[in-house]
Design a protein around this motif. Structure first.
Motif, PDB file in Angstrom:
ATOM      1  N   PRO A 116       0.901   1.510  -1.265  1.00 56.61           N
ATOM      2  CA  PRO A 116       0.470   2.329  -0.119  1.00 56.61           C
ATOM      3  C   PRO A 116      -0.835   3.091  -0.346  1.00 56.61           C
ATOM      4  CG  PRO A 116       2.821   2.587  -0.493  1.00 56.61           C
ATOM      5  CD  PRO A 116       2.294   1.768  -1.623  1.00 56.61           C
ATOM      6  N   ALA A 117      -1.049   3.649  -1.527  1.00 53.52           N
ATOM      7  CA  ALA A 117      -2.284   4.409  -1.783  1.00 53.52           C
ATOM      8  C   ALA A 117      -3.511   3.501  -1.718  1.00 53.52           C
ATOM      9  CB  ALA A 117      -2.207   5.094  -3.145  1.00 53.52           C
ATOM     10  N   ILE A 118      -3.395   2.300  -2.243  1.00 57.46           N
ATOM     11  CA  ILE A 118      -4.513   1.346  -2.194  1.00 57.46           C
ATOM     12  C   ILE A 118      -4.761   0.899  -0.755  1.00 57.46           C
ATOM     13  CG2 ILE A 118      -5.338  -0.915  -2.976  1.00 57.46           C
ATOM     14  CD1 ILE A 118      -5.238   1.199  -5.189  1.00 57.46           C
ATOM     15  N   GLN A 119      -3.688   0.640  -0.005  1.00 53.42           N
ATOM     16  CA  GLN A 119      -3.833   0.227   1.389  1.00 53.42           C
ATOM     17  C   GLN A 119      -4.515   1.315   2.202  1.00 53.42           C
ATOM     18  OE1 GLN A 119      -3.049  -2.932   2.774  1.00 53.42           O
ATOM     19  NE2 GLN A 119      -4.423  -2.007   4.277  1.00 53.42           N
ATOM     20  N   LYS A 120      -4.160   2.574   1.939  1.00 51.77           N
ATOM     21  CA  LYS A 120      -4.777   3.709   2.645  1.00 51.77           C
ATOM     22  C   LYS A 120      -6.281   3.758   2.349  1.00 51.77           C
ATOM     23  CE  LYS A 120      -4.342   8.686   3.278  1.00 51.77           C
ATOM     24  NZ  LYS A 120      -3.625   9.912   2.875  1.00 51.77           N
ATOM     25  N   ASP A 123      -7.989   0.855   4.203  1.00 53.00           N
ATOM     26  CA  ASP A 123      -8.097   1.162   5.631  1.00 53.00           C
ATOM     27  C   ASP A 123      -9.223   2.163   5.888  1.00 53.00           C
ATOM     28  OD1 ASP A 123      -5.996  -0.552   6.119  1.00 53.00           O
ATOM     29  OD2 ASP A 123      -4.486   1.054   6.224  1.00 53.00           O
ATOM     30  N   TYR A 124      -9.362   3.165   5.021  1.00 54.46           N
ATOM     31  CA  TYR A 124     -10.426   4.154   5.164  1.00 54.46           C
ATOM     32  C   TYR A 124     -11.791   3.484   5.038  1.00 54.46           C
ATOM     33  CZ  TYR A 124     -13.712   7.841   4.041  1.00 54.46           C
ATOM     34  OH  TYR A 124     -14.810   8.661   4.028  1.00 54.46           O
ATOM     35  N   LEU A 125     -11.946   2.626   4.033  1.00 55.00           N
ATOM     36  CA  LEU A 125     -13.230   1.941   3.839  1.00 55.00           C
ATOM     37  C   LEU A 125     -13.584   1.070   5.037  1.00 55.00           C
ATOM     38  CD1 LEU A 125     -12.952   0.972   0.083  1.00 55.00           C
ATOM     39  CD2 LEU A 125     -14.428   2.713   1.088  1.00 55.00           C
ATOM     40  N   LEU A 126     -12.585   0.428   5.627  1.00 55.36           N
ATOM     41  CA  LEU A 126     -12.856  -0.412   6.798  1.00 55.36           C
ATOM     42  C   LEU A 126     -13.222   0.416   8.019  1.00 55.36           C
ATOM     43  CD1 LEU A 126     -10.152  -3.190   6.421  1.00 55.36           C
ATOM     44  CD2 LEU A 126     -12.620  -3.432   6.198  1.00 55.36           C
TER      45      LEU A 126
END
Length: 134
Positions: A116-120, A123-126
């Motif tokens: 989840p932390a990596i996915q967050k 998502d922020y970078l995108l």
């Protein structure tokens, strides 16, 4: 008693011969085979062998949209066989110029889930404008 022992030995020998694996150089019969190639470049083929291998594929020609690119074939198909462990393996696939080769099958490895932390963070970078993503 001697005849019984010889009979037992002969039965054991026949059982061993029947249980021997098939030689690699023995040909496998083709049960069915069909192939069709159309003038427009589309095609389909299918075959099945006596040892349970089955395959089929359909392809269509996609005309190039610009003069500097070439025509491409869009293909869909499947292959199935029995693994040495006795499991039925089925591979379905599609292939085109946009997505490349796309295999699907229960036997193919899958990546682990993204934490989840990596996915967050992804998502922020995108969400950033393209110029600030670097």
């Amino acid at each position: 008693m001697k005849n019984f022992a010889l009979c037992l030995l002969a039965t054991a020998l026949m059982s061993c011969c029947q249980a021997a694996p098939q030689k690699a150089d023995e040909p496998i019969a083709i049960i069915s085979q069909e192939s069709n190639i159309e003038p427009d470049g589309s095609y389909n083929y299918a075959y099945e062998t006596a040892n349970g291998i089955k395959a089929e594929e359909t392809g269509t020609l996609k005309k190039a949209t610009s003069p500097d690119s070439s025509d491409v074939i869009i293909a869909r198909g499947s292959v199935s066989y029995t693994s040495p462990e006795g499991n039925l393996i089925t591979l379905n696939y599609s292939a085109d110029d946009e997505n490349g080769f796309q295999p699907q099958g229960d036997h193919l490895p899958t990546p682990p889930p993204i934490p989840p932390a990596i996915q967050k963070a992804l998502d922020y970078l995108l969400s950033l404008p393209p110029a600030k993503r670097r």
